[in-house]
Design a protein around this motif. Structure first.
Motif, PDB file in Angstrom:
ATOM      1  N   ASN A 161       0.864  -1.171   0.014  1.00  0.00           N
ATOM      2  CA  ASN A 161      -0.152   0.084   0.158  1.00  0.00           C
ATOM      3  C   ASN A 161       0.804   1.030   0.168  1.00  0.00           C
ATOM      4  OD1 ASN A 161      -1.912  -1.722   0.243  1.00  0.00           O
ATOM      5  ND2 ASN A 161      -2.425  -1.241   2.425  1.00  0.00           N
ATOM      6  N   ILE A 220      -3.900   0.921  -3.428  1.00  0.00           N
ATOM      7  CA  ILE A 220      -3.888  -0.395  -2.788  1.00  0.00           C
ATOM      8  C   ILE A 220      -3.491  -1.274  -4.079  1.00  0.00           C
ATOM      9  CG2 ILE A 220      -4.963  -1.904  -1.394  1.00  0.00           C
ATOM     10  CD1 ILE A 220      -4.160   0.657  -0.072  1.00  0.00           C
ATOM     11  N   GLU A 267      -8.384  -2.496   0.582  1.00  0.00           N
ATOM     12  CA  GLU A 267      -8.022  -4.006   0.629  1.00  0.00           C
ATOM     13  C   GLU A 267      -9.166  -5.177   0.638  1.00  0.00           C
ATOM     14  OE1 GLU A 267      -5.817  -4.099   4.450  1.00  0.00           O
ATOM     15  OE2 GLU A 267      -3.917  -3.253   3.533  1.00  0.00           O
TER      16      GLU A 267
END
Length: 152
Positions: free
Chosen positions: A85, A110, A141
């Motif tokens: 990330n 991400i 995520e």
């Protein structure tokens, strides 16, 4: 709207197999852009075949010239290499930043994994300085994990 409230909406969009994968990804971009006030540009980039570059698949927000991004270049290109990330509270403080618009103040990228391989990413630009928190990271995520389920 809270991230927890968005999760079932994301799942519902992705489960709708009557729409193409790209259409479903676009609907995710629309949902996030419309619902989260500081998500001003939302897009999905994916590895472009065997090339060491990312290709923009779909997005919502201001038009961009950055439809192809070489690995290592800009925030997206760095995430393609690092597999991690990347939260940028102030894009002006980044040396390796590709400016899409002078109104963008911050960015979060991400990576998206399928079978352990980094195949793409969700990229979000914000016109708000430093708005992204760990909650954004965990939510995005989750979005990517759900997206991976519908990808070949």
């Amino acid at each position: 709207m809270l991230f927890e409230d968005l999760k079932p909406k994301v799942v519902d969009i992705l489960k709708n197999e009557s729409n193409s994968v790209t259409d479903r990804l676009h609907q995710i971009c629309q949902l996030l852009n419309k619902t989260i006030t500081y998500y001003d540009w939302v897009g999905f980039y994916f590895k472009n075949g065997d090339k060491e570059e990312l290709k923009l698949r779909t997005y919502v927000g201001e038009e961009t010239d950055h439809t192809i991004i070489p690995f290592g270049k800009g925030i997206c290109g760095q995430v393609a290499v690092s597999n991690e990330n990347f939260v940028v509270p102030d894009v002006q403080a980044q040396d390796n930043y590709i400016a899409c618009s002078f109104t963008v103040k911050s960015e979060i990228v991400i990576p998206l994994f399928k079978n352990g391989e980094n195949i793409g990413q969700i990229d979000i630009d914000s016109e708000t300085p430093d708005p992204f928190t760990e909650k954004d990271e965990r939510f995005l995520e989750f979005v990517n994990q759900e997206v991976a389920k519908i990808l070949e």
